[in-house]
Scaffold this active site. Structure first.
Site, PDB file in Angstrom:
ATOM      1  N   ASN A   1     -10.172  -0.895   0.137  1.00  0.00           N
ATOM      2  CA  ASN A   1      -8.717  -0.673   0.131  1.00  0.00           C
ATOM      3  C   ASN A   1      -8.150  -1.174  -1.204  1.00  0.00           C
ATOM      4  OD1 ASN A   1      -5.946  -0.877   0.436  1.00  0.00           O
ATOM      5  ND2 ASN A   1      -6.031  -1.795   2.480  1.00  0.00           N
TER       6      ASN A   1
ATOM      7  N   HIS B   1      -3.688   6.926   2.598  1.00  0.00           N
ATOM      8  CA  HIS B   1      -4.055   5.602   2.088  1.00  0.00           C
ATOM      9  C   HIS B   1      -5.399   5.207   2.679  1.00  0.00           C
ATOM     10  CE1 HIS B   1      -4.207   1.468   1.132  1.00  0.00           C
ATOM     11  NE2 HIS B   1      -3.840   1.033   2.322  1.00  0.00           N
TER      12      HIS B   1
ATOM     13  N   CYS C   1       0.812  -1.234   0.000  1.00  0.00           N
ATOM     14  CA  CYS C   1       0.000   0.000   0.000  1.00  0.00           C
ATOM     15  C   CYS C   1       0.839   1.275   0.000  1.00  0.00           C
ATOM     16  CB  CYS C   1      -0.938  -0.001   1.191  1.00  0.00           C
ATOM     17  SG  CYS C   1      -2.009  -1.428   1.160  1.00  0.00           S
TER      18      CYS C   1
END
Ligand code: ACO
Length: 321
Positions: free
Chosen positions: A278, A248, A112
């Protein structure tokens, strides 16, 4: 010289999976998912939407937004942990699809935090005067790496891609801080199939992403504010000077906790996790593209980008729009 973002783009797969659909696959429900994560739905790539396709579509949109031709691009970096092929790299596939014949292309893997690390890498090339124009992409088809029988993880992830075009400019401003903590690697893993076969471990859920959600959560809510403070100190900027924090998108509660720990208003933290879940390395550039297209950024605005992810790794960057 510093790279200035002159265009952004994104690609979101057509297929939408509402929380309701997941409740038919595992023992979960819409209320639990919304309350614990802020996610309402995610987009799942279809057969005609491999990682390289999504990356190339996001790239085309970013070039269009920047108003430059693909032939002007010197460097293509794709951050991904879910490439369709190990070889050729996704960045070369993007090059072919968009016709960026002059570009040097490679992929970068840091889960990520991948987009942030790719942005830093591009900045290093532009700063040294090696290249003038870079295309930085975060693209993920996490649905391929998701164990759809594990309610602890499958509710979180989605597919998509985001991109930014950077051009070397004397007016650019960019400061970055990054950290990796390999000793915490085991809390978020995805073991390759080949390795499992070699070690004669029966094919099991290790093929997919596995995580200790609580540990990742604790890590994120402590390290993100810490690294943002470190970044501000290094750059000599004050929190009041920051227009937006683009974090994020892993969990709405994580974003809210970071804002609270920094003593900042949620208005400075745009979110879109409710729509996409996500999307790992794609989450920051998708969010940036959405805000850009809404006209949220004005020239001269200071933006903080920050993320954390598998590795574990984390970081933050400060740029002037
Ligand atoms: N639906 C319903 N109930 C569930 C679900 C579900 N999908 N998942 C877990 N539960 C249950 C648990 O079994 C537990 O039940 P119990 O109390 O009877 O034991 C209860 O709900 C609470 O579970 P927790 O795991 O404590 O829930 P928590 O509030 O910690 O939320 C979550 C879990 C959402 C995973 C959270 O920990 C989180 O978001 N962590 C961060 C994860 C993350 O960001 N990962 C990605 C990193 S980025 C990358 O690099 C890919």
């Amino acid at each position: 010289m510093v790279g200035k973002i002159i265009g952004t783009g994104s690609y979101i797969p057509e297929q939408v999976w509402e929380n309701e659909k997941l409740s038919q696959m595992v023992d979960t429900n819409d209320e639990w998912i919304r309350e614990r994560t802020g996610i309402a739905r995610r987009h799942i790539a279809g057969n005609r939407e491999p990682t390289v396709y999504m990356a190339a579509e996001a790239a085309k949109a970013a070039l269009d937004n920047a108003g430059i031709r693909a032939e002007e691009v010197d460097l293509i970096l794709v951050a991904t942990i879910s490439p369709g092929e190990i070889m050729p790299c996704t960045a070369c596939g993007v090059q072919e699809r968009i016709g960026a014949s002059r570009a040097t292309c490679f992929d970068l893997s840091s889960a990520c935090t991948g987009f942030l690390f790719a942005l830093n890498t591009a900045q290093a090339y532009l700063g040294m005067g090696i290249y003038r124009t870079a295309l930085v992409i975060g693209a993920e088809r996490l649905s391929n790496l998701t164990n759809w029988k594990d309610r602890g993880t499958c509710i979180l992830f989605g597919d998509g891609a985001g991109a930014a075009v950077l051009q070397a400019s004397p007016e650019g401003f960019y400061v970055q801080v990054t950290h990796s903590t390999g000793e915490k690697g085991s809390v978020l893993t995805c073991t390759s199939r080949n390795q499992e076969k070699y070690e004669d471990i029966p094919a099991a859920a290790e093929t997919y992403m596995q995580m200790d959600g609580k540990e990742v959560f604790k890590f994120a809510v402590s390290r993100e504010p810490e690294v943002i403070r470190e970044l501000l100190e290094q750059s000599g900027k004050k929190q009041e000077e920051i227009r937006y924090y683009l974090l994020h998108q892993a969990n709405e509660r994580i974003v809210k906790s970071v804002a609270k720990r920094l003593g900042e208003s949620m208005e400075k933290f745009p979110m879109n996790i409710s729509q996409y879940g996500n999307t790992s390395s794609a989450s920051i550039p998708i969010l940036m593209d959405e805000q850009n297209r809404k006209g949220a950024f004005s020239s001269g605005d200071f933006l903080v980008l920050s993320g954390f992810g598998g590795g574990l790794s984390y970081g933050a960057s400060l740029l002037r729009w």
